[in-house]
Design an enzyme around this catalytic site. Structure first.
Site, PDB file in Angstrom:
ATOM      1  N   HIS A 168       0.831  -1.217   0.000  1.00 37.57           N
ATOM      2  CA  HIS A 168       0.000   0.000   0.000  1.00 37.57           C
ATOM      3  C   HIS A 168       0.856   1.253   0.000  1.00 37.57           C
ATOM      4  CE1 HIS A 168      -3.241  -2.761   1.189  1.00 37.57           C
ATOM      5  NE2 HIS A 168      -4.071  -1.817   0.772  1.00 37.57           N
ATOM      6  N   LYS A 195      -0.870   5.115   4.636  1.00 33.20           N
ATOM      7  CA  LYS A 195      -1.839   4.224   5.282  1.00 33.20           C
ATOM      8  C   LYS A 195      -1.505   4.080   6.771  1.00 33.20           C
ATOM      9  CE  LYS A 195      -4.043  -0.297   4.723  1.00 33.20           C
ATOM     10  NZ  LYS A 195      -5.349   0.261   5.069  1.00 33.20           N
TER      11      LYS A 195
HETATM   12  N1  LIG Z   1     -12.902  -0.651   2.034  1.00 33.46           N
HETATM   13  C1  LIG Z   1     -12.193  -0.148   1.020  1.00 33.46           C
HETATM   14  O1  LIG Z   1     -12.390  -0.505  -0.155  1.00 33.46           O
HETATM   15  C2  LIG Z   1     -11.154   0.896   1.320  1.00 33.46           C
HETATM   16  C3  LIG Z   1     -10.455   1.515   0.280  1.00 33.46           C
HETATM   17  C4  LIG Z   1      -9.538   2.509   0.605  1.00 33.46           C
HETATM   18  C5  LIG Z   1      -9.364   2.866   1.933  1.00 33.46           C
HETATM   19  N2  LIG Z   1     -10.051   2.227   2.909  1.00 33.46           N
HETATM   20  C6  LIG Z   1      -9.964   2.607   4.311  1.00 33.46           C
HETATM   21  O2  LIG Z   1     -10.697   3.818   4.478  1.00 33.46           O
HETATM   22  C7  LIG Z   1     -10.121   4.590   5.519  1.00 33.46           C
HETATM   23  C8  LIG Z   1      -9.807   5.985   4.990  1.00 33.46           C
HETATM   24  O3  LIG Z   1      -8.787   5.896   4.015  1.00 33.46           O
HETATM   25  P1  LIG Z   1      -8.237   7.207   3.290  1.00 33.46           P
HETATM   26  O4  LIG Z   1      -7.079   6.789   2.467  1.00 33.46           O
HETATM   27  O5  LIG Z   1      -9.367   7.924   2.641  1.00 33.46           O
HETATM   28  O6  LIG Z   1      -7.716   8.050   4.545  1.00 33.46           O
HETATM   29  P2  LIG Z   1      -7.582   9.637   4.684  1.00 33.46           P
HETATM   30  O7  LIG Z   1      -6.665   9.855   5.854  1.00 33.46           O
HETATM   31  O8  LIG Z   1      -7.231  10.246   3.388  1.00 33.46           O
HETATM   32  O9  LIG Z   1      -9.062  10.117   5.054  1.00 33.46           O
HETATM   33  C9  LIG Z   1      -9.659   9.997   6.307  1.00 33.46           C
HETATM   34  C10 LIG Z   1     -10.482  11.248   6.523  1.00 33.46           C
HETATM   35  O10 LIG Z   1     -11.284  11.089   7.699  1.00 33.46           O
HETATM   36  C11 LIG Z   1     -11.308  12.338   8.356  1.00 33.46           C
HETATM   37  N3  LIG Z   1     -11.758  12.186   9.742  1.00 33.46           N
HETATM   38  C12 LIG Z   1     -11.033  11.850  10.839  1.00 33.46           C
HETATM   39  N4  LIG Z   1     -11.811  11.830  11.925  1.00 33.46           N
HETATM   40  C13 LIG Z   1     -13.054  12.157  11.506  1.00 33.46           C
HETATM   41  C14 LIG Z   1     -14.310  12.299  12.165  1.00 33.46           C
HETATM   42  N5  LIG Z   1     -14.434  12.120  13.501  1.00 33.46           N
HETATM   43  N6  LIG Z   1     -15.405  12.630  11.434  1.00 33.46           N
HETATM   44  C15 LIG Z   1     -15.309  12.826  10.100  1.00 33.46           C
HETATM   45  N7  LIG Z   1     -14.148  12.724   9.427  1.00 33.46           N
HETATM   46  C16 LIG Z   1     -13.040  12.377  10.116  1.00 33.46           C
HETATM   47  C17 LIG Z   1      -9.886  12.857   8.206  1.00 33.46           C
HETATM   48  O11 LIG Z   1      -9.803  14.253   8.462  1.00 33.46           O
HETATM   49  C18 LIG Z   1      -9.614  12.499   6.758  1.00 33.46           C
HETATM   50  O12 LIG Z   1     -10.035  13.543   5.883  1.00 33.46           O
HETATM   51  C19 LIG Z   1      -8.921   3.794   6.017  1.00 33.46           C
HETATM   52  O13 LIG Z   1      -9.299   2.999   7.121  1.00 33.46           O
HETATM   53  C20 LIG Z   1      -8.580   2.915   4.825  1.00 33.46           C
HETATM   54  O14 LIG Z   1      -7.909   1.751   5.181  1.00 33.46           O
HETATM   55  C21 LIG Z   1     -10.924   1.246   2.628  1.00 33.46           C
HETATM   56  O1  LIG Z   2      -5.681   2.765   1.034  1.00 34.27           O
HETATM   57  C1  LIG Z   2      -6.100   2.081   1.986  1.00 34.27           C
HETATM   58  O2  LIG Z   2      -5.913   2.405   3.170  1.00 34.27           O
HETATM   59  C2  LIG Z   2      -6.846   0.843   1.701  1.00 34.27           C
HETATM   60  N1  LIG Z   2      -7.400   0.222   2.696  1.00 34.27           N
HETATM   61  C3  LIG Z   2      -8.166  -0.975   2.622  1.00 34.27           C
HETATM   62  C4  LIG Z   2      -7.510  -2.075   3.404  1.00 34.27           C
HETATM   63  O3  LIG Z   2      -6.910  -1.800   4.450  1.00 34.27           O
HETATM   64  O4  LIG Z   2      -7.618  -3.227   2.995  1.00 34.27           O
HETATM   65  C5  LIG Z   2      -8.523  -1.375   1.213  1.00 34.27           C
HETATM   66  C6  LIG Z   2      -7.476  -1.064   0.227  1.00 34.27           C
HETATM   67  C7  LIG Z   2      -7.021   0.390   0.307  1.00 34.27           C
END
Ligand SMILES: NC(=O)c1ccc[n+]([C@@H]2O[C@H](COP(=O)([O-])OP(=O)(O)OC[C@H]3O[C@@H](n4cnc5c(N)ncnc54)[C@H](O)[C@@H]3O)[C@@H](O)[C@H]2O)c1
Ligand SMILES: O=C(O)C1=N[C@H](C(=O)O)CCC1
Length: 255
Positions: free
Chosen positions: A142, A146
Site C-alpha cells: 500500500h 496508510k
Molecule cells: N474498504 C475499502 O475498499 C477501502 C479503500 C480505501 C481505503 N479504505 C480505508 O478507508 C479509511 C480511509 O482511508 P483514506 O485513504 O481515505 O484516509 P484519509 O486519511 O485520506 O481520510 C480519512 C479522513 O477522515 C477524516 N476524519 C477523521 N476523523 C473524523 C471524524 N471524527 N469525522 C469525520 N471525518 C473524520 C480525516 O480528516 C480524513 O479527511 C482507512 O481505514 C482505509 O484503510 C478502505
Molecule cells: O488505502 C487504503 O488504506 C486501503 N485500505 C483498505 C484495506 O486496508 O484493505 C482497502 C485497500 C485500500
C-alpha cells in the site's frame, strides 16, 4: 429539514459522506455527485458536527479506525443506514455492531474491507484455493500514508483462508524457522503469515501465494486508482436500505 431534503431530489437516495476531505471520501463525493439516482446532502470531516449528516438516508464512512465506531453508533441510533469502508473491524467490533442493530432491526449496515470488485473476487478465489495447498502467505502493498498494518483486506483474506484450511483438516503451514529477527516472518493472522509493504507510488495491492509439491499459485489484485472502489461503494449505497442488519463484505451484493 425542508420538504425537498425529506424526499430527496427526484426521489433520489440522500447520501452523506464522513471523511469527505480524505482520499477516499473525496472520491466518494465525486462518485455520488455523478450518479443520477443519488444526492450528496452532507460532506462531513474532522471538526464538523455529525449532525450535519442528519438529512442523509445512507451515510458512507471512510474515516479512521479510532472514530468509525462512534460514527456508526450515531448512524444506527438515528436510523441512518451505513456503508463502511474504514478498516479496523475486529470480530469483537463486528459483534458490537450486531448488538446495536438488534435494537434497530430497520437499519442496514454494510462493512466491506475492500470495495474493489476484483479484490472481492481475489478473496473468493483465495478461499477456494486454500484447501489444496499446504503453504500460504499473503503479501499486501500500500501507499505509505496508510495508518494500519496489515490491511483490512489482508486480515479478511487470512481469516477466510484459515477457515477453509480448518474445514479441510489442514494443519499449520510448514516452517522450520528457528532464529528470527522480530517481524521477519510477518504477522500471524489465524495461523496465516501476512507481510505488509509500504512504498510511494503504490495504491492498494495484494498477492496470495500458495505452495504445494513442485508448484505455486499466486493470486494477485491491483488497485491503481481509488476510482476502482467506486462501483462497489455505489452498489452498497443502493442496496443497503433493503438489507437490514449487518452485511460483511460485498459478496452477497454481487451475487
Ligand atoms: N474498504 C475499502 O475498499 C477501502 C479503500 C480505501 C481505503 N479504505 C480505508 O478507508 C479509511 C480511509 O482511508 P483514506 O485513504 O481515505 O484516509 P484519509 O486519511 O485520506 O481520510 C480519512 C479522513 O477522515 C477524516 N476524519 C477523521 N476523523 C473524523 C471524524 N471524527 N469525522 C469525520 N471525518 C473524520 C480525516 O480528516 C480524513 O479527511 C482507512 O481505514 C482505509 O484503510 C478502505
Ligand atoms: O488505502 C487504503 O488504506 C486501503 N485500505 C483498505 C484495506 O486496508 O484493505 C482497502 C485497500 C485500500
Amino acid at each position: 429539514m425542508t420538504d425537498e431534503q425529506e424526499k430527496g431530489r427526484d426521489g433520489s437516495i440522500r447520501v452523506g459522506v464522513l471523511g469527505a476531505r480524505g482520499r477516499m471520501g473525496a472520491e466518494v463525493c465525486r462518485a455520488v455527485d455523478g450518479a443520477g439516482d443519488l444526492e450528496l446532502v452532507a460532506a462531513v470531516d474532522q471538526g464538523d458536527e455529525l449532525s450535519g449528516a442528519s438529512a442523509a438516508e445512507v451515510v458512507v464512512d471512510f474515516t479512521t479506525p479510532d472514530v468509525v465506531m462512534d460514527n456508526l453508533r450515531w448512524c444506527v441510533d438515528r436510523g441512518v443506514h451505513a456503508v463502511v469502508g474504514t478498516t479496523g473491524f475486529t470480530r469483537q467490533r463486528l459483534e458490537q455492531v450486531r448488538g446495536w442493530l438488534a435494537d434497530r432491526p430497520d437499519v442496514g449496515v454494510v462493512i466491506a474491507p475492500n470495495f474493489g470488485i476484483g479484490a472481492v473476487l481475489m478473496m473468493q478465489f483465495a478461499a477456494r484455493a486454500a484447501r489444496h495447498f499446504e503453504s500460504v502467505e499473503i503479501i499486501e502493498q500500500h501507499h505509505p500514508r496508510k495508518l494500519d498494518a496489515p490491511s483490512g483486506t489482508a486480515t479478511h483474506t487470512a481469516r477466510l483462508v484459515a477457515q477453509a484450511r480448518a474445514e479441510a483438516g489442514l494443519g499449520p503451514t510448514p516452517d522450520a524457522t528457528k532464529d528470527e529477527v522480530p517481524g521477519a516472518r510477518g504477522a500471524d493472522i489465524d495461523g496465516v503469515r501476512v507481510h505488509a509493504v509500504r512504498a510511494t507510488g503504490l495504491v492498494a495491492h495484494q498477492e496470495v501465494l500458495f505452495g504445494t509439491l513442485g508448484e505455486t499459485l499466486t493470486i494477485r489484485h491491483d488497485s491503481y486508482d481509488r476510482v476502482s472502489f467506486m462501483p462497489g461503494v455505489l452498489l452498497a449505497v443502493r442496496a443497503v436500505r433493503q438489507r437490514p442488519g449487518l452485511t460483511v463484505g460485498l459478496d452477497a451484493l454481487l451475487d
